[in-house]
Scaffold this motif. Structure first.
Motif, PDB file in Angstrom:
ATOM      1  N   LEU A 134     -34.786  25.576 -89.662  1.00 57.77           N
ATOM      2  CA  LEU A 134     -35.399  25.540 -88.330  1.00 57.77           C
ATOM      3  C   LEU A 134     -35.483  26.938 -87.720  1.00 57.77           C
ATOM      4  O   LEU A 134     -36.451  27.271 -87.032  1.00 57.77           O
ATOM      5  N   ARG A 135     -34.495  27.762 -87.988  1.00 60.18           N
ATOM      6  CA  ARG A 135     -34.530  29.144 -87.500  1.00 60.18           C
ATOM      7  C   ARG A 135     -35.673  29.908 -88.173  1.00 60.18           C
ATOM      8  O   ARG A 135     -36.395  30.662 -87.526  1.00 60.18           O
ATOM      9  N   LEU A 136     -35.860  29.687 -89.475  1.00 58.63           N
ATOM     10  CA  LEU A 136     -36.956  30.330 -90.189  1.00 58.63           C
ATOM     11  C   LEU A 136     -38.309  29.869 -89.658  1.00 58.63           C
ATOM     12  O   LEU A 136     -39.227  30.664 -89.493  1.00 58.63           O
ATOM     13  N   ASN A 175     -31.913  34.466 -94.366  1.00 62.20           N
ATOM     14  CA  ASN A 175     -32.145  34.741 -95.772  1.00 62.20           C
ATOM     15  C   ASN A 175     -33.596  35.184 -95.940  1.00 62.20           C
ATOM     16  O   ASN A 175     -34.517  34.387 -95.801  1.00 62.20           O
ATOM     17  N   LEU A 176     -33.800  36.452 -96.239  1.00 58.50           N
ATOM     18  CA  LEU A 176     -35.156  36.997 -96.314  1.00 58.50           C
ATOM     19  C   LEU A 176     -35.910  36.528 -97.553  1.00 58.50           C
ATOM     20  O   LEU A 176     -37.131  36.671 -97.608  1.00 58.50           O
ATOM     21  N   VAL A 177     -35.224  35.961 -98.524  1.00 57.90           N
ATOM     22  CA  VAL A 177     -35.890  35.471 -99.731  1.00 57.90           C
ATOM     23  C   VAL A 177     -36.730  34.235 -99.412  1.00 57.90           C
ATOM     24  O   VAL A 177     -37.825  34.059 -99.946  1.00 57.90           O
ATOM     25  N   LEU A 178     -36.259  33.387 -98.528  1.00 64.94           N
ATOM     26  CA  LEU A 178     -36.974  32.155 -98.194  1.00 64.94           C
ATOM     27  C   LEU A 178     -38.088  32.350 -97.172  1.00 64.94           C
ATOM     28  O   LEU A 178     -38.962  31.494 -97.036  1.00 64.94           O
ATOM     29  N   VAL A 202     -41.540  29.927 -96.424  1.00 62.95           N
ATOM     30  CA  VAL A 202     -41.691  29.190 -95.167  1.00 62.95           C
ATOM     31  C   VAL A 202     -42.974  29.625 -94.465  1.00 62.95           C
ATOM     32  O   VAL A 202     -43.695  28.791 -93.908  1.00 62.95           O
ATOM     33  N   ALA A 203     -43.294  30.909 -94.509  1.00 63.45           N
ATOM     34  CA  ALA A 203     -44.509  31.404 -93.859  1.00 63.45           C
ATOM     35  C   ALA A 203     -45.763  30.827 -94.511  1.00 63.45           C
ATOM     36  O   ALA A 203     -46.694  30.406 -93.816  1.00 63.45           O
TER      37      ALA A 203
END
Length: 67
Positions: free
Chosen positions: A4-6, A31-34, A38-39
């Motif tokens: 949800l934060r992402l 976590n910058l990998v995900l 998500v984008a």
């Protein structure tokens, strides 16, 4: 909770409504990998909603014209 934060980060970046302090705080804890996944998923969802609305409007106006 992290998903949800992402989603919140991606949506706010799409619409450009972030404060600098909250932007830096969020990027320190995610976590910058995900984030790219998500984008892309959120962009596809927004595109599908826009396509659905336009398709629905185009379908309803074509039946009113009698073609």
């Amino acid at each position: 909770m992290d998903f949800l934060r992402l989603v919140r980060i991606v949506l706010s970046s799409f619409f450009g409504v972030r404060k600098r302090a909250s932007h830096e705080a969020d990027f320190a804890n995610i976590n910058l990998v995900l984030l790219p996944f998500v984008a892309v998923f959120m962009a596809a969802c927004i595109g599908a909603v826009i396509y659905g609305v336009v398709s629905l409007i185009a379908q309803s106006t074509s039946t009113l014209q009698g073609f």
